[in-house]
Design a protein around this motif. Structure first.
Motif, mmCIF file in Angstrom:
data_model
loop_
_atom_site.group_PDB
_atom_site.id
_atom_site.type_symbol
_atom_site.label_atom_id
_atom_site.label_comp_id
_atom_site.label_asym_id
_atom_site.label_seq_id
_atom_site.Cartn_x
_atom_site.Cartn_y
_atom_site.Cartn_z
ATOM 1 N N ALA A 130 -24.208 0.749 -21.801
ATOM 2 C CA ALA A 130 -24.543 2.111 -22.089
ATOM 3 C C ALA A 130 -25.898 2.076 -22.702
ATOM 4 C CB ALA A 130 -23.764 2.449 -23.288
ATOM 5 N N GLU A 131 -26.369 1.095 -23.375
ATOM 6 C CA GLU A 131 -27.579 1.093 -24.078
ATOM 7 C C GLU A 131 -28.792 0.822 -22.878
ATOM 8 O OE1 GLU A 131 -29.202 -2.190 -26.758
ATOM 9 O OE2 GLU A 131 -27.375 -1.487 -27.842
ATOM 10 N N ILE A 132 -28.462 0.104 -22.102
ATOM 11 C CA ILE A 132 -29.354 0.125 -20.619
ATOM 12 C C ILE A 132 -29.679 1.444 -20.058
ATOM 13 C CG2 ILE A 132 -29.841 -0.902 -18.442
ATOM 14 C CD1 ILE A 132 -28.518 -3.503 -19.515
ATOM 15 N N VAL A 133 -28.384 2.117 -19.947
ATOM 16 C CA VAL A 133 -28.439 3.357 -19.272
ATOM 17 C C VAL A 133 -29.270 4.244 -20.258
ATOM 18 C CG1 VAL A 133 -26.920 5.413 -18.363
ATOM 19 C CG2 VAL A 133 -26.225 2.817 -17.697
ATOM 20 N N ALA A 134 -28.813 4.317 -21.459
ATOM 21 C CA ALA A 134 -29.738 5.235 -22.353
ATOM 22 C C ALA A 134 -31.157 4.978 -22.390
ATOM 23 C CB ALA A 134 -29.085 5.097 -23.757
ATOM 24 N N ASP A 135 -31.541 3.861 -22.410
ATOM 25 C CA ASP A 135 -32.974 3.328 -22.073
ATOM 26 C C ASP A 135 -33.441 4.005 -20.916
ATOM 27 O OD1 ASP A 135 -32.797 2.309 -24.780
ATOM 28 O OD2 ASP A 135 -32.611 0.136 -24.227
ATOM 29 N N ALA A 136 -32.814 3.629 -19.927
ATOM 30 C CA ALA A 136 -33.369 4.017 -18.540
ATOM 31 C C ALA A 136 -33.496 5.560 -18.542
ATOM 32 C CB ALA A 136 -32.234 3.336 -17.356
ATOM 33 N N GLU A 137 -32.480 6.032 -18.997
ATOM 34 C CA GLU A 137 -32.646 7.759 -19.140
ATOM 35 C C GLU A 137 -33.906 8.016 -19.948
ATOM 36 O OE1 GLU A 137 -28.724 8.847 -20.323
ATOM 37 O OE2 GLU A 137 -27.870 8.820 -18.588
ATOM 38 N N GLU A 138 -33.965 7.579 -21.006
ATOM 39 C CA GLU A 138 -35.447 7.933 -21.661
ATOM 40 C C GLU A 138 -36.338 7.500 -21.039
ATOM 41 O OE1 GLU A 138 -35.244 5.922 -25.574
ATOM 42 O OE2 GLU A 138 -33.127 6.788 -25.963
ATOM 43 N N GLU A 139 -36.605 6.266 -20.416
ATOM 44 C CA GLU A 139 -37.569 6.170 -19.781
ATOM 45 C C GLU A 139 -37.984 7.096 -18.610
ATOM 46 O OE1 GLU A 139 -41.056 3.561 -18.347
ATOM 47 O OE2 GLU A 139 -39.839 3.625 -20.331
ATOM 48 N N ARG A 140 -36.837 7.391 -17.825
ATOM 49 C CA ARG A 140 -37.005 8.589 -16.877
ATOM 50 C C ARG A 140 -37.361 9.784 -17.595
ATOM 51 N NH1 ARG A 140 -31.676 10.846 -15.181
ATOM 52 N NH2 ARG A 140 -32.307 11.941 -17.301
#
Length: 110
Positions: free
Chosen positions: A18-28
């Motif tokens: 979930a952290e990786i996904v959240a980080d990826a969404e923020e990066e996106r």
């Protein structure tokens, strides 16, 4: 491995995912924002360059028109001068013709 440990590891893996996904969404989102800002900057720069090019072309066209106008005026002055010169050369001839015509008219009445 005991069940509670497996559950804890699964929960930890899910949290990390979930952290990786959240980080990826923020990066996106950050990259999208940067891309939009860069696109807007490019659009503005292109618009400014287009305006500058249009102004340069307009100025060049004005200069060309001015040059052509001067040529036309110069040709007109030359033509006028030539016609005036030709007319001045014929003044004596015309005066003589008018005097002769007047004399003939006077003689015709008498």
């Amino acid at each position: 491995m005991p069940r509670p440990e497996v559950l804890d590891r699964v929960k930890e893996a899910e949290r990390e995912a979930a952290e990786i996904v959240a980080d990826a969404e923020e990066e996106r989102d950050r990259r999208l924002k940067e891309a939009r800002e860069e696109a807007e900057t490019i659009r503005e720069r292109a618009h400014e360059e287009a305006e500058e090019t249009a102004q340069e072309r307009l100025e060049a066209a004005r200069e060309e028109i001015k040059s052509e106008r001067e040529e036309i005026l110069a040709e007109g002055r030359e033509t006028r001068d030539r016609l005036e010169s030709q007319a001045e050369e014929r003044v004596d001839e015309v005066v003589e013709y008018v005097v002769d015509a007047f004399e003939e008219a006077v003689h015709a009445q008498t």
